[in-house]
Design a protein around this motif. Structure first.
Motif, PDB file in Angstrom:
ATOM      1  N   SER A  40       0.822  -1.207   0.000  1.00 58.65           N
ATOM      2  CA  SER A  40       0.000   0.000   0.000  1.00 58.65           C
ATOM      3  C   SER A  40       0.858   1.261   0.000  1.00 58.65           C
ATOM      4  O   SER A  40       0.555   2.223  -0.706  1.00 58.65           O
ATOM      5  CB  SER A  40      -0.913   0.018   1.220  1.00 58.65           C
ATOM      6  N   LEU A  41       1.932   1.263   0.791  1.00 59.44           N
ATOM      7  CA  LEU A  41       2.807   2.431   0.829  1.00 59.44           C
ATOM      8  C   LEU A  41       3.519   2.655  -0.501  1.00 59.44           C
ATOM      9  O   LEU A  41       3.582   3.779  -1.002  1.00 59.44           O
ATOM     10  CB  LEU A  41       3.830   2.284   1.950  1.00 59.44           C
ATOM     11  N   VAL A  42       4.035   1.577  -1.080  1.00 59.01           N
ATOM     12  CA  VAL A  42       4.716   1.705  -2.369  1.00 59.01           C
ATOM     13  C   VAL A  42       3.738   2.160  -3.449  1.00 59.01           C
ATOM     14  O   VAL A  42       4.043   3.062  -4.237  1.00 59.01           O
ATOM     15  CB  VAL A  42       5.395   0.368  -2.760  1.00 59.01           C
ATOM     16  N   TYR A  43       2.552   1.563  -3.460  1.00 58.70           N
ATOM     17  CA  TYR A  43       1.554   1.951  -4.451  1.00 58.70           C
ATOM     18  C   TYR A  43       1.137   3.410  -4.251  1.00 58.70           C
ATOM     19  O   TYR A  43       1.013   4.157  -5.217  1.00 58.70           O
ATOM     20  CB  TYR A  43       0.334   1.040  -4.369  1.00 58.70           C
ATOM     21  N   GLY A  44       0.937   3.821  -3.013  1.00 57.77           N
ATOM     22  CA  GLY A  44       0.540   5.205  -2.742  1.00 57.77           C
ATOM     23  C   GLY A  44       1.585   6.214  -3.174  1.00 57.77           C
ATOM     24  O   GLY A  44       1.265   7.246  -3.765  1.00 57.77           O
ATOM     25  N   LEU A  45       2.853   5.918  -2.887  1.00 54.23           N
ATOM     26  CA  LEU A  45       3.928   6.830  -3.306  1.00 54.23           C
ATOM     27  C   LEU A  45       4.044   6.906  -4.822  1.00 54.23           C
ATOM     28  O   LEU A  45       4.216   7.988  -5.386  1.00 54.23           O
ATOM     29  CB  LEU A  45       5.256   6.385  -2.691  1.00 54.23           C
ATOM     30  N   CYS A  46       3.952   5.761  -5.474  1.00 54.60           N
ATOM     31  CA  CYS A  46       4.016   5.756  -6.940  1.00 54.60           C
ATOM     32  C   CYS A  46       2.793   6.436  -7.548  1.00 54.60           C
ATOM     33  O   CYS A  46       2.912   7.162  -8.538  1.00 54.60           O
ATOM     34  CB  CYS A  46       4.148   4.330  -7.465  1.00 54.60           C
ATOM     35  N   ALA A  47       1.630   6.213  -6.967  1.00 56.32           N
ATOM     36  CA  ALA A  47       0.414   6.853  -7.483  1.00 56.32           C
ATOM     37  C   ALA A  47       0.474   8.365  -7.293  1.00 56.32           C
ATOM     38  O   ALA A  47      -0.101   9.111  -8.092  1.00 56.32           O
ATOM     39  CB  ALA A  47      -0.817   6.273  -6.788  1.00 56.32           C
ATOM     40  N   ALA A  48       1.170   8.835  -6.275  1.00 58.34           N
ATOM     41  CA  ALA A  48       1.323  10.278  -6.076  1.00 58.34           C
ATOM     42  C   ALA A  48       2.354  10.879  -7.026  1.00 58.34           C
ATOM     43  O   ALA A  48       2.233  12.031  -7.429  1.00 58.34           O
ATOM     44  CB  ALA A  48       1.713  10.568  -4.634  1.00 58.34           C
ATOM     45  N   ALA A  49       3.369  10.104  -7.385  1.00 57.61           N
ATOM     46  CA  ALA A  49       4.423  10.612  -8.252  1.00 57.61           C
ATOM     47  C   ALA A  49       4.078  10.517  -9.735  1.00 57.61           C
ATOM     48  O   ALA A  49       4.563  11.329 -10.528  1.00 57.61           O
ATOM     49  CB  ALA A  49       5.725   9.860  -7.980  1.00 57.61           C
ATOM     50  N   LEU A  50       3.261   9.546 -10.112  1.00 58.11           N
ATOM     51  CA  LEU A  50       2.948   9.361 -11.534  1.00 58.11           C
ATOM     52  C   LEU A  50       2.301  10.576 -12.183  1.00 58.11           C
ATOM     53  O   LEU A  50       2.757  11.008 -13.253  1.00 58.11           O
ATOM     54  CB  LEU A  50       2.050   8.131 -11.725  1.00 58.11           C
ATOM     55  N   PRO A  51       1.264  11.165 -11.596  1.00 56.07           N
ATOM     56  CA  PRO A  51       0.654  12.317 -12.272  1.00 56.07           C
ATOM     57  C   PRO A  51       1.612  13.489 -12.450  1.00 56.07           C
ATOM     58  O   PRO A  51       1.578  14.166 -13.471  1.00 56.07           O
ATOM     59  CB  PRO A  51      -0.513  12.707 -11.358  1.00 56.07           C
ATOM     60  N   LEU A  52       2.468  13.730 -11.467  1.00 57.87           N
ATOM     61  CA  LEU A  52       3.411  14.836 -11.576  1.00 57.87           C
ATOM     62  C   LEU A  52       4.344  14.628 -12.763  1.00 57.87           C
ATOM     63  O   LEU A  52       4.558  15.538 -13.566  1.00 57.87           O
ATOM     64  CB  LEU A  52       4.199  14.986 -10.283  1.00 57.87           C
ATOM     65  N   ALA A  53       4.883  13.425 -12.894  1.00 55.67           N
ATOM     66  CA  ALA A  53       5.784  13.142 -14.010  1.00 55.67           C
ATOM     67  C   ALA A  53       5.058  13.220 -15.352  1.00 55.67           C
ATOM     68  O   ALA A  53       5.576  13.789 -16.319  1.00 55.67           O
ATOM     69  CB  ALA A  53       6.410  11.759 -13.827  1.00 55.67           C
ATOM     70  N   VAL A  54       3.867  12.670 -15.411  1.00 54.77           N
ATOM     71  CA  VAL A  54       3.116  12.674 -16.669  1.00 54.77           C
ATOM     72  C   VAL A  54       2.734  14.089 -17.068  1.00 54.77           C
ATOM     73  O   VAL A  54       2.932  14.504 -18.216  1.00 54.77           O
ATOM     74  CB  VAL A  54       1.866  11.767 -16.556  1.00 54.77           C
ATOM     75  N   TRP A  55       2.197  14.870 -16.136  1.00 54.51           N
ATOM     76  CA  TRP A  55       1.749  16.220 -16.492  1.00 54.51           C
ATOM     77  C   TRP A  55       2.909  17.156 -16.755  1.00 54.51           C
ATOM     78  O   TRP A  55       2.784  18.105 -17.534  1.00 54.51           O
ATOM     79  CB  TRP A  55       0.820  16.783 -15.422  1.00 54.51           C
ATOM     80  N   TRP A  56       4.068  16.907 -16.157  1.00 52.50           N
ATOM     81  CA  TRP A  56       5.239  17.707 -16.487  1.00 52.50           C
ATOM     82  C   TRP A  56       5.622  17.482 -17.946  1.00 52.50           C
ATOM     83  O   TRP A  56       5.906  18.421 -18.678  1.00 52.50           O
ATOM     84  CB  TRP A  56       6.397  17.338 -15.561  1.00 52.50           C
ATOM     85  N   GLY A  57       5.617  16.219 -18.371  1.00 52.02           N
ATOM     86  CA  GLY A  57       5.917  15.916 -19.763  1.00 52.02           C
ATOM     87  C   GLY A  57       4.862  16.438 -20.723  1.00 52.02           C
ATOM     88  O   GLY A  57       5.178  16.955 -21.799  1.00 52.02           O
ATOM     89  N   VAL A  58       3.601  16.325 -20.341  1.00 53.98           N
ATOM     90  CA  VAL A  58       2.516  16.829 -21.187  1.00 53.98           C
ATOM     91  C   VAL A  58       2.612  18.343 -21.318  1.00 53.98           C
ATOM     92  O   VAL A  58       2.430  18.896 -22.406  1.00 53.98           O
ATOM     93  CB  VAL A  58       1.141  16.409 -20.606  1.00 53.98           C
TER      94      VAL A  58
END
Length: 121
Positions: A40-58
């Motif tokens: 749960s902790l790993v998934y939560g951290l990755c789920a929080a980081a994914l949008p930032l990385a994606v929207w930065w690239g977009v």
């Protein structure tokens, strides 16, 4: 057209990556290699980081295609508008990621409890 593609990609990419990450975490919990709290902790951290990385690239892609051609007065206006739109969609993505992380944590816990009951039976 470019902005529509960027927004569609920006909303779809975190969802797809979250589903793939959930499948990996669920398989690890189901096999007993990882505990539900760790997953749960790993998934939560990755789920929080994914949008930032994606929207930065977009944002970088959209700014390159939309703003780089403009040399007029409207260039700063386009940059401010684009940054505001991307920030709004980033907040939406984070909210959806939070909901997905809560649901994944619940499913990881249910899977671990089911494994414990099967082991006791």
């Amino acid at each position: 057209m470019v902005l529509d593609f960027c927004i569609s990609f920006g909303l779809a990419a975190p969802v797809v990556l979250s589903v793939v990450l959930y499948q990996v975490g669920h398989r690890a919990v189901a096999q007993g290699r990882v505990g539900p709290v760790t997953a749960s902790l790993v998934y939560g951290l990755c789920a929080a980081a994914l949008p930032l990385a994606v929207w930065w690239g977009v944002h970088a892609l959209a700014e390159f295609y939309l703003v780089s051609d403009s040399t007029s007065f409207w260039k700063p206006v386009l940059q401010i508008g684009l940054a505001f739109i991307m920030y709004a969609y980033l907040c939406i993505s984070w909210a959806l990621s939070f909901v997905a992380a809560c649901l994944a944590a619940w499913r990881f816990t249910v899977c671990a409890n089911r494994l414990k009951q099967e082991a006791l039976a």
